[in-house]
Structures are given as C-alpha cells and as structure tokens.
Design a protein around this motif. Structure first.
Motif, short mmCIF file in Angstrom:
data_model
loop_
_atom_site.label_atom_id
_atom_site.label_comp_id
_atom_site.label_asym_id
_atom_site.label_seq_id
_atom_site.Cartn_x
_atom_site.Cartn_y
_atom_site.Cartn_z
N GLU A 224 0.73 -1.09 0.04
CA GLU A 224 0.07 0.08 -0.06
C GLU A 224 0.91 1.09 0.01
O GLU A 224 0.35 2.16 -0.01
CB GLU A 224 -0.74 -0.20 1.32
N GLU A 225 2.07 1.20 0.17
CA GLU A 225 2.83 2.26 0.20
C GLU A 225 3.04 3.03 -1.23
O GLU A 225 3.42 2.27 -2.10
CB GLU A 225 4.30 2.14 0.81
N THR A 235 -1.88 6.63 0.80
CA THR A 235 -2.00 5.19 1.01
C THR A 235 -3.70 4.71 0.55
O THR A 235 -3.85 3.89 0.13
CB THR A 235 -1.46 4.89 2.30
N LYS A 238 -4.34 4.44 -3.15
CA LYS A 238 -3.77 3.12 -3.56
C LYS A 238 -4.46 2.00 -3.06
O LYS A 238 -4.57 0.97 -3.96
CB LYS A 238 -2.11 3.08 -3.11
N LYS A 239 -4.97 1.83 -1.72
CA LYS A 239 -5.55 0.84 -1.25
C LYS A 239 -6.79 0.72 -2.21
O LYS A 239 -7.38 -0.36 -2.46
CB LYS A 239 -6.03 1.10 0.14
N LYS A 243 -8.06 -2.61 -4.47
CA LYS A 243 -9.47 -3.33 -4.29
C LYS A 243 -10.14 -3.31 -5.54
O LYS A 243 -10.74 -4.25 -5.82
CB LYS A 243 -10.02 -2.69 -2.95
#
Length: 286
Positions: A224-225, A235, A238-239, A243
């Motif tokens: 997630e970085e 972050t 990005k998550k 998903k």
C-alpha cells in the motif's frame, strides 16, 4: 353597515413619497426608444469604463497602425534626438578605432617570446571553440555512456584528486567516499556469488534463505506504500485502486475466462469461411 375606509400607515405613505420623489433610472430600453428605436440606436460601451475621471470616457482613442500606437512615435524634438544619436555613434566608432589601433601597435612592441606565447594561447582557444562546437553539434545523437563503461579510464580517483588539488580543495574525503562505495559493491558481488555456490551445494537451504530474504524485503515496503511516480495521492487512494483492480478480475478468474495477459493465437483465415464453392446467396457471408 359601517364604513371601513382603507387605512395606510404613515410610514408607508412616507416611503411612497420618497420613492416618487426619486428619479427613475433610465434603462437601455428607454434610451433606445428616445433615440430612434431598434436598428437606429447604438449603445455606448464607453460609459461603463472605470476611469479616474468620467470626462475621459468619451475621448477619442489614438489610432493604431501595424499594432503600434501612432501617438507613441510623435515627438516634436525628433530631429535633435537623431543628431544626438549620430554624434554618440561617431564617438563610439572613434573609440573602437583607437582601441583597435592600440592593439595592433601593441603587437608590434611584443618580443619574440611573447608572440610565441600569444600564438599558443590563440591556438588553444581556437581548439576549445572547435571542440565545443563539435560536442554541441553531436549532442543529440551521441549516446550517454555510464562511467562504469569508461574503457579509456578517463574518470579515475587519481584524476579526481589531481583536479580537486588544482582547484585548491582537499580531495581526501571525496576519494575515500568513492573507494568505500566501490568496496561495498565488490562485497555485494562476492556475497551474491557465495549464495550461488551455496545454492549448488544445498538447494533446499538456499531456497529457504531466498524465501526469508524476499519475505523481509516485502515487509520492508508494504504494497500500500505510495511510490513516487505512480500518480496516486496517498495510501488510502492506493488501497482503493488495488481493491478495484482485484474486484474487476474476480468474476473472470472464477469462470476461468481468458484475460488480457493470456496468450492469443488468432485464426486469421477460418476454415468455414474460406472453403467450398460460393453459391448465389452466399456472397454476403463468404
């Protein structure tokens, strides 16, 4: 039946009197009707200008010719200014001629040794200019070669030390830093070579070592970085993107359908379309 006359409050009567006393603002429609009606009246856009003095609104603007304001070029003293410029130009030319004459006379006064030194300086200067022009002309087509591929060994620590010393800088720190970096690279190469030998001897042990190393590397940077250059804000974003990408391929993976990464071998000439005779009614389909 009692009479009930209208009762208007005094405040309302006063407000009506004040409104009647005020002059009604003239609209553009009123001005149009007063000045000939539609098609004859032309509204003035200058009256809305925000100027320091309202009297300037209807002033005639200076004429423009070829993008230049004619009023800027009108000068009553233009002839006197031209004469001043000519005098300044004459003085400047005289100074340049005197300076050139001094340079020529100065060369005659030089000794043989000074002339030789002057010739060397001019030759070296011409070589520098020529080299710079060659570099500039081929800069776009010349590939950038890393220093590790320097076959002529132009970039060495000894040369760096000499250059820094000539500039009056102590080269010890820079040379030590370069040497420590090169030692670190050599140590990494030797460790990787030792790992390869150990893999040949004991494959199972080396596999465990590689797995633990990859696991530690993955722990050091979570998925997630945000890495610079990915185009993601933080972050959380990005998550969310990860998903969405997983959800988009979930159903396709369940049904074992072909994805965008699967190999495709297209049938360029299908047999059922390119075999047999064409009948009267088959022209559109074969």
């Amino acid at each position: 039946n009692r009479d009930r006359p209208t009762c208007i409050p005094q405040a309302v009567l006063e407000a009506q009197a004040i409104a009647a006393a005020k002059e009604k603002k003239k609209l553009e429609r009123d001005l149009e009707n007063e000045n000939g009606g539609a098609g004859v009246y032309s509204a003035s856009l200058k009256k809305h200008y925000l100027l320091a003095n309202d009297e300037w609104k209807e002033d005639i603007l200076p004429e423009i010719l070829d993008g230049h304001n004619v009023a800027d070029f009108l000068d009553p003293d233009i002839l006197e200014r031209c004469e001043e410029l000519e005098r300044e130009e004459g003085l400047r030319l005289e100074e340049e001629a005197a300076q050139d004459a001094f340079m020529v006379d100065g060369h005659d006064e030089l000794t043989e040794e000074q002339r030789e030194i002057l010739g060397k300086i001019r030759k070296k200067k011409a070589m520098f200019i020529q080299e710079h022009r060659m570099k500039k002309s081929t800069a776009e087509s010349r590939p950038i070669v890393p220093r590790k591929h320097d076959k002529d060994r132009k970039f060495t620590t000894k040369r760096l030390g000499r250059q820094l010393t000539s500039m009056g800088v102590d080269p010890t720190a820079a040379v030590n830093r370069l040497r420590s970096q090169s030692r670190g690279r050599k140590r990494e190469r030797s460790l990787s070579r030792a790992d390869g030998d150990a893999m040949d001897v004991d494959g199972q042990h080396s596999d465990k070592k590689l797995r633990t190393r990859s696991r530690s590397r993955s722990k050091s940077r979570p998925i997630e970085e945000v890495v610079p250059g990915e185009g993601l804000r933080d972050t959380a974003q990005k998550k969310k993107a990860i998903k969405k990408s997983r959800d988009s391929v979930k159903n396709r993976n369940k049904e074992a359908r072909r994805g965008e990464a699967d190999r495709v071998i297209p049938t360029l000439k299908p047999k059922h379309l390119f075999s047999g005779k064409r009948g009267i009614g088959k022209t559109s389909r074969r």
